[in-house]
Scaffold this active site. Sequence first.
Site, PDB file in Angstrom:
ATOM      1  N   LYS A  78       0.859  -1.193   0.000  1.00 34.76           N
ATOM      2  CA  LYS A  78       0.000   0.000   0.000  1.00 34.76           C
ATOM      3  C   LYS A  78       0.887   1.231   0.000  1.00 34.76           C
ATOM      4  CE  LYS A  78      -4.047   2.005   0.507  1.00 34.76           C
ATOM      5  NZ  LYS A  78      -3.599   3.151  -0.273  1.00 34.76           N
ATOM      6  N   LYS A 102       4.772   1.982   8.943  1.00 36.23           N
ATOM      7  CA  LYS A 102       3.561   2.721   9.323  1.00 36.23           C
ATOM      8  C   LYS A 102       2.362   1.777   9.451  1.00 36.23           C
ATOM      9  CE  LYS A 102       3.350   6.599   7.193  1.00 36.23           C
ATOM     10  NZ  LYS A 102       3.108   7.686   6.210  1.00 36.23           N
ATOM     11  N   LYS A 114       5.484   2.524  -2.623  1.00 36.04           N
ATOM     12  CA  LYS A 114       5.419   3.939  -2.996  1.00 36.04           C
ATOM     13  C   LYS A 114       5.699   4.061  -4.480  1.00 36.04           C
ATOM     14  CE  LYS A 114       4.494   7.742  -0.699  1.00 36.04           C
ATOM     15  NZ  LYS A 114       3.497   7.822   0.386  1.00 36.04           N
ATOM     16  N   THR A 198      -5.300  12.134   7.668  1.00 35.06           N
ATOM     17  CA  THR A 198      -3.907  12.249   8.117  1.00 35.06           C
ATOM     18  C   THR A 198      -3.778  13.349   9.165  1.00 35.06           C
ATOM     19  OG1 THR A 198      -3.146  11.503   5.942  1.00 35.06           O
ATOM     20  CG2 THR A 198      -1.514  12.521   7.388  1.00 35.06           C
TER      21      THR A 198
END
Length: 424
Positions: A78, A102, A114, A198
Amino acid sequence: MAYKEPAPIKDKENPFESMMSRFNIAAEALGLDDETYEVLKSPTRQVIVHLPVTMDDGSVRVFEGFRVIHSNILGPSKGGIRYDKGVFLDEVKALAAWMTWKCAVVDIPYGGAKGGIICDPSTMSAGELERLTRAYTVALIDTFGPDQDIPAPDMGTGPREMAWLMDEYSKTKGMTVNSVVTGKPLVLGGSLGRVEATGRGVMVSAMAAMEVLGMDPTQSTAAVQGFGNVGSSTAKLLAERGVKILGISDVSGAYWNPNGIDIAGAIEYKNAHNGRLEGYAGAEPISNDELLTSAVDLLVPAAVEDVITARNADQIQAKLIVEGANGPTSANADKIINEKGIMVVPDILANSGGVTVSYFEWVQNRLGYKWSLEMVTERSDRIMTEAFNKVYATSLKYNVPMRIAAYIVAIDKVAQTYKFRGGF
């Protein structure tokens, strides 16, 4: 024009090496064996693509893009896709690894990934960006998938780009596959609460840290560096809890008001001026360096990597740093910050509210059922609070800073999963 975060200053550490320096300390504290160490430090897959795109003037430009799968031990990978002229492979590798840690910190069944494309989206038309996004999707069609690798927005991208990606992927599969990507528009299966997720996680982390430090939010001051989606959401939510925001900044500069900034007014001004604070009259202009080293209780770096370095770390006056950006503190600043007794809630914990709600979006897409905003925020707040408490307890157990404690929690989870799965 969409808001664009300030570019990183180019006198910084290699971001992958910076990540690995923290990884090594945590691995040593855990007594990680050599086999697991080698597996966890190395990206599973790195893909480099070259994308010919027809521009509006009829010319063809070739863009270089990346996708790094750091780990799929916990589940499908992810991670976001950033469009920026400064993107480079080691940055993407570091960001992919941070995503692994994370997800592990907040106990989500994802690995880390990423992506990035070297481009300047501010100079490209919507049509050019659409063709670029679709070309990138086709080039990575065997990498992406709801059970393989799930992209999301990052710097320079947003719901629009995710809609294009979902549509192009769906065309190749002959059916609508909305779970292939998160951060989509609501009408395409996006989740309520995702936009501010976030920033909300940063706020929850800040409140939890203030509690253990004995800080009263209603008597505390803050500066927020970066006023994009994460920074502005964080500032708004902190202000709602009584924190006085004295300083904010964006690409146009920093702004300071010793009596407190009207955050709602600043957001309204930004939205009315092409996503920029330039010309904002509710505060006095100062430099970004002055903002970072200002006399506040809480500092939230919420822009890009490596804004707190050995160059300015000894001048930081805040008692608490909560990292809204990925990698805003370079490894060479850690020792200085720790010696000053400043608590840092690290990026892999503080800004994981985004991936938490992205996970919720994916779950809703798989279920075909949409949750209420109240359900999303209640569950994300609970996950963030539990993750903070676990990391804080680990920091006390190992007598290490919160950053290393977060790495210990994450690495231990991935390492245990690797061993239960049988290794290689």
